[in-house]
Motif scaffolding. Structure first.
Motif, PDB file in Angstrom:
ATOM      1  N   CYS A  81      44.173  39.963  59.399  1.00 22.96           N
ATOM      2  CA  CYS A  81      43.838  38.888  58.454  1.00 22.96           C
ATOM      3  C   CYS A  81      43.985  39.310  56.992  1.00 22.96           C
ATOM      4  N   GLY A  82      44.117  40.604  56.727  1.00 20.71           N
ATOM      5  CA  GLY A  82      44.297  41.073  55.362  1.00 20.71           C
ATOM      6  C   GLY A  82      43.037  41.149  54.535  1.00 20.71           C
ATOM      7  N   GLU A  83      41.883  40.867  55.138  1.00 18.58           N
ATOM      8  CA  GLU A  83      40.623  40.920  54.403  1.00 18.58           C
ATOM      9  C   GLU A  83      40.172  42.369  54.204  1.00 18.58           C
ATOM     10  N   SER A  84      39.436  42.577  53.111  1.00 19.56           N
ATOM     11  CA  SER A  84      38.891  43.915  52.853  1.00 19.56           C
ATOM     12  C   SER A  84      37.908  44.291  53.948  1.00 19.56           C
ATOM     13  N   LEU A  85      37.933  45.555  54.335  1.00 14.86           N
ATOM     14  CA  LEU A  85      37.048  46.039  55.393  1.00 14.86           C
ATOM     15  C   LEU A  85      35.769  46.565  54.758  1.00 14.86           C
ATOM     16  N   MET A  86      34.669  45.881  55.060  1.00 18.29           N
ATOM     17  CA  MET A  86      33.387  46.229  54.467  1.00 18.29           C
ATOM     18  C   MET A  86      32.495  46.936  55.477  1.00 18.29           C
ATOM     19  N   ASN A  87      31.847  47.998  55.027  1.00 16.49           N
ATOM     20  CA  ASN A  87      30.829  48.671  55.824  1.00 16.49           C
ATOM     21  C   ASN A  87      29.530  47.890  55.645  1.00 16.49           C
ATOM     22  N   GLY A  90      26.924  48.086  52.764  1.00 15.19           N
ATOM     23  CA  GLY A  90      27.238  47.092  51.748  1.00 15.19           C
ATOM     24  C   GLY A  90      28.362  47.505  50.818  1.00 15.19           C
ATOM     25  N   ILE A  91      29.211  48.454  51.245  1.00 14.14           N
ATOM     26  CA  ILE A  91      30.338  48.923  50.437  1.00 14.14           C
ATOM     27  C   ILE A  91      31.592  48.918  51.301  1.00 14.14           C
ATOM     28  N   PRO A  92      32.793  48.953  50.674  1.00 13.53           N
ATOM     29  CA  PRO A  92      34.026  48.984  51.464  1.00 13.53           C
ATOM     30  C   PRO A  92      34.129  50.270  52.288  1.00 13.53           C
ATOM     31  N   PHE A  93      34.806  50.166  53.434  1.00 13.26           N
ATOM     32  CA  PHE A  93      35.071  51.349  54.244  1.00 13.26           C
ATOM     33  C   PHE A  93      35.980  52.301  53.487  1.00 13.26           C
ATOM     34  N   LEU A  94      35.742  53.594  53.666  1.00 12.44           N
ATOM     35  CA  LEU A  94      36.603  54.629  53.110  1.00 12.44           C
ATOM     36  C   LEU A  94      37.469  55.218  54.217  1.00 12.44           C
ATOM     37  N   GLU A  95      38.476  55.956  53.832  1.00 12.94           N
ATOM     38  CA  GLU A  95      39.396  56.525  54.824  1.00 12.94           C
ATOM     39  C   GLU A  95      38.674  57.463  55.779  1.00 12.94           C
ATOM     40  N   ILE A 155      46.424  45.938  45.644  1.00 12.77           N
ATOM     41  CA  ILE A 155      45.903  44.820  44.857  1.00 12.77           C
ATOM     42  C   ILE A 155      44.381  44.771  44.938  1.00 12.77           C
ATOM     43  N   LYS A 156      43.854  44.871  46.161  1.00 10.88           N
ATOM     44  CA  LYS A 156      42.403  44.801  46.353  1.00 10.88           C
ATOM     45  C   LYS A 156      41.731  46.144  46.135  1.00 10.88           C
ATOM     46  N   GLY A 157      42.509  47.221  46.233  1.00  7.99           N
ATOM     47  CA  GLY A 157      41.933  48.549  46.042  1.00  7.99           C
ATOM     48  C   GLY A 157      41.038  48.997  47.172  1.00  7.99           C
ATOM     49  N   THR A 158      41.234  48.396  48.359  1.00  8.69           N
ATOM     50  CA  THR A 158      40.404  48.732  49.513  1.00  8.69           C
ATOM     51  C   THR A 158      41.274  48.803  50.772  1.00  8.69           C
ATOM     52  N   LEU A 159      40.683  49.348  51.832  1.00  9.31           N
ATOM     53  CA  LEU A 159      41.320  49.269  53.140  1.00  9.31           C
ATOM     54  C   LEU A 159      41.206  47.835  53.643  1.00  9.31           C
ATOM     55  N   VAL A 160      42.269  47.334  54.294  1.00  8.01           N
ATOM     56  CA  VAL A 160      42.281  45.945  54.744  1.00  8.01           C
ATOM     57  C   VAL A 160      42.626  45.864  56.219  1.00  8.01           C
ATOM     58  N   CYS A 161      42.263  44.742  56.814  1.00 10.29           N
ATOM     59  CA  CYS A 161      42.547  44.480  58.222  1.00 10.29           C
ATOM     60  C   CYS A 161      44.031  44.194  58.401  1.00 10.29           C
ATOM     61  N   PRO A 162      44.690  44.779  59.397  1.00  8.75           N
ATOM     62  CA  PRO A 162      46.128  44.526  59.604  1.00  8.75           C
ATOM     63  C   PRO A 162      46.422  43.107  60.073  1.00  8.75           C
TER      64      PRO A 162
END
Length: 899
Positions: free
Chosen positions: A361-367, A371-376, A352-359
């Motif tokens: 709280c479910g929030e998107s993991l930001m670098n 200033g961008i989402p974390f990648l695998e 849904i969010k198209g990002t990696l999320v915290c197991p």
């Protein structure tokens, strides 16, 4: 109440809540704010502050500070959040802000900031004058406060030089008074004059301020010392009593005792005397090669004691919680205490969010740094930046069950055996100084046990950061009282160490849309530690002991420098290589780069001892391609060179006196010289062996003893292998064939023979080729040793100065190659000063009639700031480089005002 709102029109996000109080400056930057409202809204506004978004309060726009500290709580379905800018109460900020509540005095608050932030010595009686002067001259700005009439706030904008000028002029004009009246001609006063005329006053203040917990002259020893199976010397007994009394008022104590003073017997005896011989449990963590030694020492010292060795985590799980019936010691090596399971990422992907999320709280993991989402791929390795969720701070890694399954003994003890051990003894604690797995295991075990006893022979290695984690793990509350958390090592260094800031400004590169040029600022720590560390953090929790304190008939200890002239062929080859490398290093230093610096220096340090089988030296150019720097000349490996010849002569001279020799060689890897030296010595008819790292640490002591029994007269090895715990009684002569430049290692290894029980004079010989980088390294090591000795109370004027003025050894060596060393420096005189300081007996300062010898040279008190701003030789090339060294708070002049 004030309405606070945040708007992101692109994302169509609008958050509204309320604040009851906020503080801002003339630039509308918010330094303090109290926000209340629904949980999700308050957290969203809080995030906007951290991301430096524009904030609107009522109808006005405000800016965010560079960073904030936050406090958040939930009450009655609502969330209350307080945000305080990092400038508030941070004396190390460039523009510190201080808040005053109720009837707090602004001049007292200002004094606290000035006294901590600046190196200028001040008296508290000057605080009102300083507040008035700084306010009238716009150095202090009163901030705007909305919502609380009992709150005042001020911001300070003042440089160290400006404060120094203000204070100096006020003293000269008589506006600021020292001890009631100005008795000197301040244009001519020197530190020597001031100390001589106030010596009695200083001595009285010192005696009044620092009362020992245990006075060996007046206080009696515990009767339980007489029960020990091995009786300590009187000085050792006094040290034990001092530690016992320290533990009665605090939870930790440090033995900073010189190598050979008997730290093992003292450390193991403290729990027995503290417990008055009653049953207790003690956990010992030590280097792996000292486990057996600790077991033997405990059994030979502590009556009715039982010793258990913890080999792995399963041994820890077998420890049963039961009532104490015996005196029990559990020993674990520092290597095994930290070993746990492997980790794997615990993250998940949200479609849904198209990002990696915290197991959690479910929030998107930001670098946050990018200033961008974390990648695998950001989770291929475990780092500080990806360890915890930025939103809820929960861990993002979990145990990897597909790999080895084990529990870190330190973690198990913390979770399941907390407060089970009455005492925790950490040996060679200087090796646990960093933010490493072993260091963290030390901190975990210290917090899990009731009392901690730390042992070290070399407390300081030249940098203030060496002490930060040790002190924090031993006494976290003391560090918190200084407004330092576990991650405040940078603030610690700024406060109590030396920071070098280098500003690089590219020529002709100006901003496109505004005036000014582009600047790049880098910071790094330099060697140096403030004497305040001693008075604030060490004097109340440390027991200092030297071999001379034991008043035993120790044999003499002498250090010699053996300078050898190079063979003509070797000298020519070395000069050729040095010229090539020096040329490249000049280019690096011009650009402010240290890339490959270590490689170049290692090559020049090792080449004279191994002028063959050396690979070509490359660097990487700006395009990432290899660039040839030099091809080391290949000399005849079958030839015997001058240093090797001299080594044979020295060893034969020692063996004629029936003195066995241990030879230290630093380069034992790719540039190994140990096997060559062994071959050379055997051909000379000397039975020789090499101690290798493949011999497990616990077996090294036995290995050395076996070789002596087999008739081996010379052993060669890396000093790292024997620097702690191994007693080399059979080798009264130690020869450093190579030195390296690690202070901890050199100090520890040089004392392996000179200890209680040694009956023969000890000789330590440092070999070096003349006019080489080896020679320069020994000179620089001598100056660093003076600084390290100073923090342990063995002072010399040069040593005190080097506490805050020296560069790191790698850079100094590079500069010595490029520019040459000061010709006034003599290697023999430098090491003689170190030896004299190391042997100097303690001087008792009486209450009256104190004589202080004059210093060599005089320092004008009001010229100290010029010393601080002393310019280094700068090379202009691609960049214009300006280097500023931020000194620690204490300068020589502080003696004038602190008492």
């Amino acid at each position: 109440m004030y309405e606070i709102s945040v708007h992101d029109y692109n994302a169509n996000i609008h958050l509204y809540s309320y604040c009851d109080c906020f503080v801002y400056d003339k630039n509308n930057t918010i330094h303090f704010i109290s926000i209340g409202g629904f949980d999700s809204v308050v957290k969203g506004i809080r995030a906007a502050f951290f991301k430096k978004k524009n904030i609107k309060i009522d109808y006005w726009n405000y800016r965010c500070a560079q960073n904030y500290h936050g406090y958040i709580e939930k009450t009655g379905g609502y969330t209350h959040n307080i945000l305080v800018s990092s400038n508030v109460y941070d004396p190390n900020s460039t523009s510190p802000v201080f808040l005053l509540w109720g009837n707090q005095s602004p001049d007292d608050a200002l004094y606290q900031v000035l006294n901590t932030r600046y190196s200028v010595p001040l008296k508290k009686e000057w605080s009102k004058w300083l507040l008035n002067y700084l306010t009238d001259n716009s150095f202090v700005e009163e901030l705007f406060v909305n919502g609380n009439d009992n709150l005042k706030a001020f911001k300070l904008s003042l440089s160290n030089d400006e404060l120094a000028d203000i204070v100096c002029k006020a003293i000269k004009n008589g506006e600021l008074i020292i001890n009631g009246e100005n008795q000197f001609d301040f244009s001519k006063i020197t530190m020597t004059d001031y100390l001589l005329q106030n010596a009695n006053y200083f001595a009285e203040k010192i005696n009044n301020l620092f009362k020992p917990l245990h006075n060996p002259i007046k206080d009696e020893l515990s009767p339980y010392l007489a029960d020990l199976l091995r009786k300590p010397f009187r000085s050792q007994a006094d040290a034990i009593m001092g530690a016992v009394k320290t533990l009665k008022k605090s939870n930790s104590v440090v033995f900073s005792a010189e190598m050979g003073t008997g730290k093992t017997i003292m450390g193991s005896s403290v729990p027995y005397v503290y417990s008055k011989g009653k049953p207790y449990r003690a956990l010992v963590m030590c280097p792996g090669h000292l486990v057996e030694k600790w077991r033997r020492e405990i059994l030979n010292t502590i009556p009715n004691s039982k010793v258990y060795i913890i080999e792995n985590w399963e041994d820890v799980t077998k420890i049963k919680k039961s009532k104490r019936k015996h005196i029990e010691y559990y020993i674990i090596s520092k290597d095994k205490a930290k070993l746990g399971y492997s980790f794997k990422p615990a993250i998940s992907y949200s479609k849904i969010k198209g990002t990696l999320v915290c197991p959690n709280c479910g929030e998107s993991l930001m670098n946050e740094s990018k200033g961008i989402p974390f990648l695998e791929e950001d989770f291929y390795t475990r780092k500080k930046s990806n360890s915890n969720c930025p939103s809820c701070n929960s861990t993002l890694w979990t145990a990897d069950n597909s790999k080895i399954k084990r529990y870190a003994p330190a973690e198990y003890i913390k979770r399941h055996l907390k407060r089970f051990f009455d005492f925790f003894i950490a040996d060679e604690v200087h090796e646990l100084k960093g933010d490493t797995a072993q260091g963290q295991a030390f901190g975990v075990l210290s917090s899990a046990c009731k009392k901690t006893i730390a042992l070290t022979g070399t407390l300081l290695g030249g940098y203030s950061s060496n002490l930060f984690y040790i002190l924090y793990r031993l006494n976290p509350q003391l560090m918190k009282d200084e407004d330092l958390d576990y991650y405040s090592i940078s603030r610690w260094i700024e406060r109590y160490g030396v920071i070098e800031r280098t500003i690089k400004e590219k020529d002709n590169e100006l901003n496109k849309t505004s005036r000014g040029s582009k600047k790049y600022v880098t910071t790094k720590e330099k060697p140096g530690v403030s004497p305040l560390v001693f008075s604030k953090f060490l004097i109340g929790s440390c027991v200092f002991l030297e071999l001379t304190d034991l008043q035993q008939q120790l044999p003499s200890y002498d250090e010699y420098i053996e300078t050898v002239k190079m063979d003509s062929e070797l000298e020519e080859a070395y000069d050729f290589l040095a010229e090539k490398i020096s040329k490249k290093m000049k280019e690096l230093l011009r650009n402010g780069s240290k890339k490959m610096l270590g490689t170049y220096l290692t090559t020049l340090l090792s080449y004279p001892d191994r002028p063959f089988d050396n690979p070509p030296i490359f660097t990487i150019d700006e395009l990432g391609n290899p660039e040839l720097v030099a091809i080391p000349p290949e000399l005849d490996k079958n030839k015997l060179y001058n240093k090797e010849k001299r080594l044979i002569e020295l060893i034969k001279d020692e063996l004629e006196e029936k003195r066995y020799v241990f030879v230290y060689a630093t380069y034992t890897g790719k540039k190994d010289v140990t096997e060559r030296l062994k071959s050379i010595l055997i051909k000379a008819g000397i039975k020789t062996e090499v101690l290798k790292s493949t011999i497990e640490p616990p077996k090294r002591e036995g290995w050395v003893m076996d070789k002596v029994k087999q008739g081996v007269k010379v052993i060669i090895g890396n000093p790292e292998l024997v620097k702690t715990g191994l007693d080399l009684y059979d080798f009264p002569t130690l020869i450093f064939y190579q030195t390296g430049y690690n202070l901890f290692t050199l100090r520890q290894a040089s004392r392996r023979s000179w200890r209680i029980g040694q009956i023969r004079p000890v000789r330590v010989i440092f070999m070096t080729y003349d006019n080489t980088l080896q020679y320069n390294a020994l000179i620089l090591m001598g100056s660093k040793l003076e600084a390290a000795l100073a923090i342990e109370g063995k002072f010399s004027e040069e040593g005190l100065r080097s506490l805050s003025e020296n560069n790191d050894l790698t850079t100094e060596l590079a500069k010595s190659l490029v520019n040459g060393l000061d010709t006034s420096l003599s290697i023999e005189s430098m090491w003689k000063k170190v030896a004299d300081a190391d042997k100097k007996p303690e001087i008792y300062i009486p209450h009256t009639e104190v004589e202080i010898p004059a210093f060599n040279g005089q320092i004008n008190l009001f010229d100290l700031k010029n010393i601080e701003n002393k310019e280094e030789n700068k090379i202009e090339y691609k960049y214009k480089v300006v280097t500023k060294v931020k000194k620690s708070k204490v300068t020589t002049g502080q003696l004038m005002f602190d008492f």
